[in-house]
Design a protein around this motif. Sequence first.
Motif, short mmCIF file in Angstrom:
data_model
loop_
_atom_site.label_atom_id
_atom_site.label_comp_id
_atom_site.label_asym_id
_atom_site.label_seq_id
_atom_site.Cartn_x
_atom_site.Cartn_y
_atom_site.Cartn_z
N ILE A 44 -7.50 -11.13 0.26
CA ILE A 44 -7.22 -12.51 0.69
C ILE A 44 -6.83 -12.60 2.19
O ILE A 44 -7.36 -13.45 2.91
N PRO A 45 -5.91 -11.74 2.71
CA PRO A 45 -5.53 -11.90 4.12
C PRO A 45 -6.72 -11.81 5.07
O PRO A 45 -6.84 -12.62 6.00
N LYS A 46 -7.62 -10.88 4.83
CA LYS A 46 -8.78 -10.76 5.73
C LYS A 46 -9.67 -12.00 5.66
O LYS A 46 -10.16 -12.49 6.68
N MET A 47 -9.86 -12.52 4.46
CA MET A 47 -10.72 -13.71 4.32
C MET A 47 -10.17 -14.89 5.11
O MET A 47 -10.91 -15.70 5.65
N GLY A 92 -7.95 -14.56 7.66
CA GLY A 92 -7.60 -14.17 9.02
C GLY A 92 -6.10 -14.23 9.30
O GLY A 92 -5.69 -14.58 10.41
N VAL A 93 -5.26 -13.90 8.27
CA VAL A 93 -3.81 -13.91 8.50
C VAL A 93 -3.27 -12.49 8.60
O VAL A 93 -3.82 -11.55 8.02
N LYS A 94 -2.15 -12.37 9.34
CA LYS A 94 -1.60 -11.04 9.65
C LYS A 94 -0.19 -10.87 9.08
O LYS A 94 0.28 -11.71 8.34
N ARG A 95 0.47 -9.84 9.47
CA ARG A 95 1.78 -9.44 8.90
C ARG A 95 2.83 -10.56 8.92
O ARG A 95 2.82 -11.40 9.79
N VAL A 96 3.73 -10.51 7.92
CA VAL A 96 4.79 -11.53 7.84
C VAL A 96 6.17 -10.86 7.86
O VAL A 96 6.34 -9.78 7.31
N PRO A 97 7.15 -11.51 8.50
CA PRO A 97 8.50 -10.95 8.52
C PRO A 97 9.34 -11.45 7.34
O PRO A 97 9.00 -12.47 6.74
N ALA A 98 10.45 -10.74 7.04
CA ALA A 98 11.43 -11.25 6.06
C ALA A 98 12.35 -12.21 6.81
O ALA A 98 12.56 -12.05 8.01
N ASN A 99 12.89 -13.22 6.12
CA ASN A 99 13.84 -14.10 6.82
C ASN A 99 15.27 -13.65 6.55
O ASN A 99 15.51 -12.63 5.88
N ARG A 129 -0.54 -21.28 2.19
CA ARG A 129 0.49 -20.22 2.27
C ARG A 129 0.04 -19.01 1.45
O ARG A 129 -0.41 -19.18 0.31
N ILE A 130 0.19 -17.83 2.05
CA ILE A 130 -0.39 -16.62 1.44
C ILE A 130 0.62 -15.48 1.42
O ILE A 130 1.29 -15.22 2.42
#
Length: 281
Positions: A83-86, A88-95, A110-111
Amino acid sequence: MSDQSNNCSSCGEMNEGSCSGEKCSPPPKLYPGGQSKISRVIAVMSGKGGVGKSSVTALMAVNLRRMGYQVGILDADITGPSIPKMFGVKRVPANAQGLLQPAVSKGGIRIMSLNLLLEREDEPVIWRGPIIASAVKQFWTDVNWGELDYLLVDMPPGTGDVPLTVIQQIPVDGIVMVTSPQDLAVMVVKKAVRMAGIMEASLLGFVQNMAYITCPKCGEKFELFGKALQKGDTLDGLPVLEVLPIDTEFTKLCDTGMVEEVKTNAFEDIPNLVKVKRQVS
Ligand SMILES: Nc1ncnc2c1ncn2[C@@H]1O[C@H](COP(=O)(O)OP(=O)(O)OP(=O)(O)O)[C@@H](O)[C@H]1O
């Protein structure tokens, strides 16, 4: 080996295991992370690998978003996430509260996917089934999804730990089964249909993917993998919700992270099948 009629409908265990085969206590449903409010959960499933679960999930998400819904994708395919490649989304941080923030696509979907937590997208995940299932649970309980009309769960192939965990512990409103036209695929996908039946989950219907390819020169349709069905047909007692062709433009969009540019009106019936709990303008 026992046949499926000996499976317990609560836990899915065979009689010879710890379950007596009568009513046992299934694990409890889990709450989504933080202040998340998720109206509907739809799981995209198939016993068979490579038939297009992620593609169907992406198409459904894109069109629901275009219809004005707030949409998320929980990528439960931990060892083979696409899914991320499709998108085009990259790494996510923790809050600060230790919750994970989902990545947000260009179109506002949202992914959450394990590939968003890895340093390299080609890093392998070599985990045993229970650890994988526990990561999927955390994608539900430890992610700040916010308010969503639809959360789509992209399942891994098969009828193992992850589908069992998702169906038992996440409040799934409906399951969409994906198959290709090939008898071999249909035979394996029917196992997933039986599993959903045993778990008393709600099945919305089938998507027949890769049904045909249209020659770009003469327009003739070729049914490469077997007989193409029509939307509205019945397969294994369930309605066929969509019949999708092989589309090389779609493949290119997936490879370049631009799946949201796809031209399609597939899945426009989903809001009628699974109604959200708010008015969408
Ligand atoms: N309708 C389609 N037209 C063209 N290519 C497609 C179509 N559906 C799927 N594909 C391609 O086929 C491959 C497998 O599709 P996809 O990853 O969606 O399947 P999957 O069932 O999720 O796979 P897995 O079992 O590995 O999770 C991908 O490369 C995808 O881009």
